[in-house]
Design a protein around this motif. Structure first.
Motif, mmCIF file in Angstrom:
data_model
loop_
_atom_site.group_PDB
_atom_site.id
_atom_site.type_symbol
_atom_site.label_atom_id
_atom_site.label_comp_id
_atom_site.label_asym_id
_atom_site.label_seq_id
_atom_site.Cartn_x
_atom_site.Cartn_y
_atom_site.Cartn_z
ATOM 1 N N VAL A 23 0.851 -1.207 0.000
ATOM 2 C CA VAL A 23 0.000 0.000 0.000
ATOM 3 C C VAL A 23 0.889 1.262 0.000
ATOM 4 C CG1 VAL A 23 -1.737 1.295 1.298
ATOM 5 C CG2 VAL A 23 -2.007 -1.159 0.994
ATOM 6 N N VAL A 36 2.018 1.863 -3.556
ATOM 7 C CA VAL A 36 0.980 2.511 -4.365
ATOM 8 C C VAL A 36 0.888 3.996 -4.006
ATOM 9 C CG1 VAL A 36 -1.516 2.588 -4.802
ATOM 10 C CG2 VAL A 36 -0.355 0.385 -4.675
ATOM 11 N N GLN A 85 0.127 5.061 -14.011
ATOM 12 C CA GLN A 85 -0.767 4.562 -12.947
ATOM 13 C C GLN A 85 -0.981 3.054 -13.089
ATOM 14 O OE1 GLN A 85 -4.085 7.284 -13.818
ATOM 15 N NE2 GLN A 85 -3.936 8.010 -11.734
ATOM 16 N N SER A 100 0.079 0.118 -10.361
ATOM 17 C CA SER A 100 -0.952 -0.737 -9.761
ATOM 18 C C SER A 100 -0.821 -2.186 -10.225
ATOM 19 C CB SER A 100 -2.358 -0.199 -10.030
ATOM 20 O OG SER A 100 -2.528 0.059 -11.368
ATOM 21 N N SER A 107 -0.708 -5.138 -7.705
ATOM 22 C CA SER A 107 -1.723 -6.194 -7.774
ATOM 23 C C SER A 107 -1.083 -7.578 -7.806
ATOM 24 C CB SER A 107 -2.590 -6.009 -9.026
ATOM 25 O OG SER A 107 -3.168 -4.739 -9.009
ATOM 26 N N SER A 161 -8.162 -5.630 -10.152
ATOM 27 C CA SER A 161 -7.432 -4.920 -9.098
ATOM 28 C C SER A 161 -6.821 -3.625 -9.648
ATOM 29 C CB SER A 161 -6.359 -5.863 -8.553
ATOM 30 O OG SER A 161 -5.444 -5.167 -7.783
ATOM 31 N N THR A 182 -7.855 0.197 -8.451
ATOM 32 C CA THR A 182 -6.852 1.122 -7.905
ATOM 33 C C THR A 182 -6.757 2.388 -8.753
ATOM 34 O OG1 THR A 182 -5.671 -0.859 -7.183
ATOM 35 C CG2 THR A 182 -4.484 1.225 -7.035
ATOM 36 N N SER A 211 -8.202 6.191 -7.751
ATOM 37 C CA SER A 211 -7.268 7.325 -7.785
ATOM 38 C C SER A 211 -7.825 8.470 -8.642
ATOM 39 C CB SER A 211 -5.941 6.799 -8.337
ATOM 40 O OG SER A 211 -5.100 7.833 -8.672
ATOM 41 N N GLY A 242 -5.462 6.112 -4.847
ATOM 42 C CA GLY A 242 -4.817 4.827 -5.171
ATOM 43 C C GLY A 242 -4.687 3.966 -3.923
ATOM 44 N N GLY A 282 -7.945 2.374 -3.044
ATOM 45 C CA GLY A 282 -8.226 1.287 -3.992
ATOM 46 C C GLY A 282 -7.462 0.027 -3.614
ATOM 47 N N ALA A 283 -6.153 0.176 -3.351
ATOM 48 C CA ALA A 283 -5.316 -0.992 -3.036
ATOM 49 C C ALA A 283 -5.785 -1.644 -1.727
ATOM 50 C CB ALA A 283 -3.853 -0.566 -2.932
ATOM 51 N N GLU A 286 -13.631 -4.720 -2.561
ATOM 52 C CA GLU A 286 -13.570 -3.826 -3.726
ATOM 53 C C GLU A 286 -14.940 -3.232 -4.033
ATOM 54 O OE1 GLU A 286 -12.832 -7.046 -3.692
ATOM 55 O OE2 GLU A 286 -10.797 -7.404 -4.414
#
Ligand code: 57M
Length: 361
Positions: A102, A105, A138, A142, A146, A181, A185, A189, A276, A279-280, A288
């Protein structure tokens, strides 16, 4: 770091036992990030103002009320990043892989945003980094994150998608889970980035979402609570609560300076990185879909842009007076703080609905 330094000394000094507990370390992370933002905030804003001169370029085609914001410095996201990173490293169990992913990211997306802000400021062009390049960067960050998440998550969770309200269901997606994933993410973002257009508008829903995900990470990372609530138990995900705590503290600290009339904007440096990170975290905690509810305000703002652009391209007509949605209400004559506070209310309601998925299953 404190966990590794002080917990082993618990036999000699009993109170150090507290460092074993995620809840205690999360409290420490909130306070540390808050204090760091308060302490570095004024000097950072003075420095950004000195470096940036005219500050964030304000679009001439925007709501007229925004022209008075000329001279406001941007890249205040640096305050959030410094507070989150230092506080997390201080309070987290450094052997936890999820925290490092995390953080990767957060820093990776922060760098993409920094590049964008830097170009906007040095070239005095509100467009910044070319859209395609920004997206490739990006997706790259990610994608790495992922793959790492899938590698460290035990089976059958690794590539499974859990569905809110259905306790047992885990849809096995195989390699498509990586695509999902990355989508979550990058989508989170950019959704936070689109929302960040009025003083205080984005940071409060970010703080609310971080608080909710702090709770979710704690519950799914604890086998007793996860079993009781019939959530999918994700071993070691609980440590992300500490990161979420740091994000809550840093957001609250940033809000102090971003409160209307804003002394600083977070810039893409802030919006891309915090979006981001959320999301992660949702991917690691197997929530999610719940992120789309808790962060529903970000989704609404994004959908308004998609609808507006599609309608404008296909029919030449606009659905909203201006997109994203907050500009629509400004154009309708709502004062900026009215839009912001009402959007906070919507974000709070959506967060509560999102949290209800924990029990309703
Ligand atoms: C960036 N950035 C703010 C600040 C902040 C496809 C299109 C709809 C995309 C969208 C867009 O580019 N959105 C993302 C939004 C900008 O803020 C900077 O950007 C950072 C976040 N990325 O941290 O550094 C301005 O927002 C205001 N602001 C505040 N307080 C804050 O705390 O007041 C920001 C933070 C700042 C400040 O004025 O300068 C932004 O809005 O530019 N594009 C748009 O948003 C544009 N929409 C548009 O063109 N819509 C069209 C359709 C057909 C595509 C339409 O509806 O007609 C609007 N953007 C602006 N004005 N500024 C258009 C009008």
């Amino acid at each position: 770091m404190l966990y590794h330094l002080l917990f082993p000394l618990a036999a000699e000094f009993g109170p150090f036992n507290l460092f074993r507990y995620i809840t205690f370390r999360t409290g420490g992370a909130v306070l540390t990030a808050l204090v760091i933002s308060f302490v570095i905030g004024p000097a950072l804003i003075r420095w950004l103002k000195k470096k940036q001169g005219e500050g964030q370029p304000i679009r001439a085609d925007g709501p007229e009320t925004h022209l008075k914001k000329k001279g406001t410095p941007t890249m205040g996201g640096l305050m959030i990043l410094i507070a989150v990173i230092v506080s997390t490293l201080l309070w987290v169990d450094l052997s936890n892989a999820y925290t490092w992913i995390v953080l990767l990211v957060t820093v990776g997306f922060g760098l993409v945003g920094f590049g964008d802000d830097y170009l906007k400021l040095t070239k005095r062009n509100p467009k910044g980094l070319p859209g395609k390049l920004k997206l490739i960067a990006q997706v790259g960050v990610s994608l790495v994150a992922s793959v790492l998440i899938v590698m460290v998550t035990p089976e059958p969770l690794a590539q499974g998608l859990s569905i809110p309200f259905f306790k047992e269901v885990l849809v096995q997606l195989g390699w498509f889970f990586i695509v999902l994933s990355v989508f979550v993410t990058v989508g989170a973002s950019n959704a936070v980035n689109l929302t960040d257009g009025l003083d205080g508008l984005a940071i409060v829903p970010v703080m609310i979402a971080a608080g909710c995900f702090g709770l979710i990470a704690y519950l799914v990372g604890n086998s007793i609570f996860a079993n009781y609530l019939q959530l999918h138990y994700v071993p070691r995900a609980g440590e992300l609560t500490v990161f979420c705590g740091a994000l809550v503290g840093a957001s609250l600290g940033f809000l102090w300076f971003n409160a209307p009339p804003a002394m600083v904007f977070m810039g893409d440096t802030g919006s891309l990185s915090v979006g981001g990170a959320l999301g992660a975290i949702s991917v690691v905690t197997k929530h999610e879909i719940v992120l789309a509810i808790i962060g529903g305000l970000f989704v609404l703002e994004t959908v308004s842009v998609i609808v507006q652009v599609a309608s404008f391209k296909l029919t030449g007509k606009r659905v909203f007076r201006m997109a994203p949605l907050h500009h629509h209400f400004e154009k309708k004559g709502w004062a900026e703080p009215t839009v912001v506070i009402r959007f906070w209310i919507i974000a709070t309601i959506l967060a509560l609905i999102g949290l209800s998925t924990l029990k309703l299953r």
